[in-house]
Design an enzyme around this catalytic site. Sequence first.
Site, PDB file in Angstrom:
ATOM      1  N   LYS A   1      27.825 -11.276 -39.637  1.00 40.75           N
ATOM      2  CA  LYS A   1      26.901 -12.418 -39.801  1.00 40.75           C
ATOM      3  C   LYS A   1      26.898 -13.282 -38.558  1.00 40.75           C
ATOM      4  CE  LYS A   1      30.249 -15.778 -40.404  1.00 40.75           C
ATOM      5  NZ  LYS A   1      30.591 -16.737 -39.372  1.00 40.75           N
TER       6      LYS A   1
ATOM      7  N   GLY B   1      33.978 -14.838 -35.049  1.00 41.23           N
ATOM      8  CA  GLY B   1      33.057 -15.713 -35.789  1.00 41.23           C
ATOM      9  C   GLY B   1      31.912 -14.914 -36.386  1.00 41.23           C
ATOM     10  N   LEU B   2      32.025 -13.569 -36.359  1.00 41.99           N
ATOM     11  CA  LEU B   2      30.952 -12.715 -36.877  1.00 41.99           C
ATOM     12  C   LEU B   2      31.269 -12.196 -38.288  1.00 41.99           C
ATOM     13  CD1 LEU B   2      30.214 -10.759 -33.558  1.00 41.99           C
ATOM     14  CD2 LEU B   2      28.885 -12.659 -34.524  1.00 41.99           C
ATOM     15  N   GLY B   3      32.372 -12.660 -38.851  1.00 42.24           N
ATOM     16  CA  GLY B   3      32.636 -12.443 -40.284  1.00 42.24           C
ATOM     17  C   GLY B   3      33.152 -11.072 -40.677  1.00 42.24           C
ATOM     18  N   GLY B   4      33.665 -10.292 -39.725  1.00 41.59           N
ATOM     19  CA  GLY B   4      34.077  -8.922 -40.037  1.00 41.59           C
ATOM     20  C   GLY B   4      35.081  -8.824 -41.168  1.00 41.59           C
TER      21      GLY B   4
ATOM     22  N   ASP C   1      34.334 -17.482 -46.358  1.00 46.20           N
ATOM     23  CA  ASP C   1      33.076 -16.784 -46.031  1.00 46.20           C
ATOM     24  C   ASP C   1      32.845 -15.548 -46.897  1.00 46.20           C
ATOM     25  OD1 ASP C   1      32.681 -18.595 -44.047  1.00 46.20           O
ATOM     26  OD2 ASP C   1      32.970 -17.208 -42.371  1.00 46.20           O
TER      27      ASP C   1
ATOM     28  N   SER D   1      35.893 -10.944 -43.513  1.00 46.75           N
ATOM     29  CA  SER D   1      35.344 -11.415 -44.794  1.00 46.75           C
ATOM     30  C   SER D   1      34.397 -10.376 -45.379  1.00 46.75           C
ATOM     31  CB  SER D   1      34.575 -12.726 -44.597  1.00 46.75           C
ATOM     32  OG  SER D   1      35.402 -13.693 -44.012  1.00 46.75           O
ATOM     33  N   SER D   2      33.595  -9.760 -44.518  1.00 45.94           N
ATOM     34  CA  SER D   2      32.643  -8.758 -44.990  1.00 45.94           C
ATOM     35  C   SER D   2      33.373  -7.519 -45.512  1.00 45.94           C
ATOM     36  CB  SER D   2      31.694  -8.372 -43.851  1.00 45.94           C
ATOM     37  OG  SER D   2      30.674  -7.541 -44.322  1.00 45.94           O
TER      38      SER D   2
HETATM   39  O1  C5P Z   1      38.982 -19.818 -45.979  1.00 45.66           O
HETATM   40  P1  C5P Z   1      39.569 -19.136 -44.799  1.00 45.66           P
HETATM   41  O2  C5P Z   1      40.838 -18.389 -45.145  1.00 45.66           O
HETATM   42  O3  C5P Z   1      38.612 -18.293 -44.061  1.00 45.66           O
HETATM   43  O4  C5P Z   1      39.980 -20.286 -43.785  1.00 45.66           O
HETATM   44  C1  C5P Z   1      40.865 -20.093 -42.702  1.00 45.66           C
HETATM   45  C2  C5P Z   1      41.349 -21.449 -42.211  1.00 45.66           C
HETATM   46  O5  C5P Z   1      40.247 -22.167 -41.629  1.00 45.66           O
HETATM   47  C3  C5P Z   1      41.852 -22.342 -43.323  1.00 45.66           C
HETATM   48  O6  C5P Z   1      43.224 -22.156 -43.544  1.00 45.66           O
HETATM   49  C4  C5P Z   1      41.555 -23.724 -42.786  1.00 45.66           C
HETATM   50  O7  C5P Z   1      42.561 -24.105 -41.869  1.00 45.66           O
HETATM   51  C5  C5P Z   1      40.284 -23.532 -41.987  1.00 45.66           C
HETATM   52  N1  C5P Z   1      39.061 -23.880 -42.755  1.00 45.66           N
HETATM   53  C6  C5P Z   1      38.762 -25.207 -42.977  1.00 45.66           C
HETATM   54  N2  C5P Z   1      37.614 -25.540 -43.648  1.00 45.66           N
HETATM   55  C7  C5P Z   1      36.765 -24.580 -44.082  1.00 45.66           C
HETATM   56  C8  C5P Z   1      37.062 -23.222 -43.864  1.00 45.66           C
HETATM   57  C9  C5P Z   1      38.218 -22.911 -43.186  1.00 45.66           C
HETATM   58  O8  C5P Z   1      39.504 -26.102 -42.579  1.00 45.66           O
HETATM   59  N3  C5P Z   1      35.637 -24.940 -44.700  1.00 45.66           N
END
Ligand code: C5P
Length: 322
Positions: A11, A100-103, A138, A105-106
């Site tokens: 993404k 930042g391309l979401g690999g 994501d 998560s996808s």
């Molecule tokens: O949700 P995810 O595991 O992808 O997030 C990774 C890290 O990015 C989180 O531990 C947090 O530090 C930060 N994050 C955040 N706010 C968001 C998404 C991510 O602070 N909306």
Amino acid sequence: MKRIALKAYGKINLELAVLGRRPDGYHELRTIFQTISLADRLEVRLSPGRREVRLETTGCEVPAGKSNLAVQAAESALAELKLRARIEITLDKRIPPASGLGGASSDAAAVLRAVALLSGRRLPADRLLRLAAALGSDVPFFLYGGRAIGLGRGEEVYPLPEESRRHCVLFFPGEGMSTAEAYLSLKRPPLTPQTAGPRIDWADEINLFCSAVNESLESASNAKRRSGGSYRKIGNDFEPPVFRRFPVLAQAKKILLQAGAEAASLSGSGSAVYGLFRESSDARRAAQQLQGRAKHVILVRTVSRREFAAQFRAPAGRAAFP
Ligand code: C5P
């Protein structure tokens, strides 16, 4: 043994506003996701037996153990479905990690769907979304694909009407950016607690946000037609700190805009920058100009929700999931 082969599409973020830090430590976001044709390739195999998950990877280097989100996704799907089974995943990693391309998560969303499909059990949308959100902010978006708005910490997803296909140049410097580190570099103040009194309804808020973004894209195209160079920016709040760390990204964005991109921006928290083009010839020219400045300059296109969802449809043409 049953098996399924899937593409886990990447993404870009067409807009990313970080509003502030929430009491749970996450940040409140407003973003627009768009799937692109750069995709990891996954094969997921399910066989009866002791509950076990194995992962083999090729391509870009990623961990193959429990720290890989694809493994966590398989484990959480098995637990949710109360399934005693062995899952083997083969992952050909083509989306650069920490871009930042979401690999990741996808991959996780694709594995959730794959395990449910292979098990033949129904996993209703609300349970699937809950599992996805627990894996990462994501991940829920990758259950929808296409173009969608992301609210909350990004996990609250609302599909948007599709736009016509765009050609997309990706510029990735080779060194990734940790998401957690990128958020820390923003130093956003805590959000003011919600007070009683008039507030905009969420539907109004989405409408306001989307029209601002559409206006921004529209005026970028119009400005290009009129003056051949003046663009209103597609905003991403991570650009200032990430561009400071990787100055080559600011140059890449400038080159993409000068080459005629309708929009150019950092994707997510970086470190990939993208440019969107109506014409493939313009995108190809821009990619040529960027060659040699980064490890990866990749030419892709946007992927609609219909195309994204096609691989999850049951043979009878019935959607496997809502
Ligand atoms: O949700 P995810 O595991 O992808 O997030 C990774 C890290 O990015 C989180 O531990 C947090 O530090 C930060 N994050 C955040 N706010 C968001 C998404 C991510 O602070 N909306």
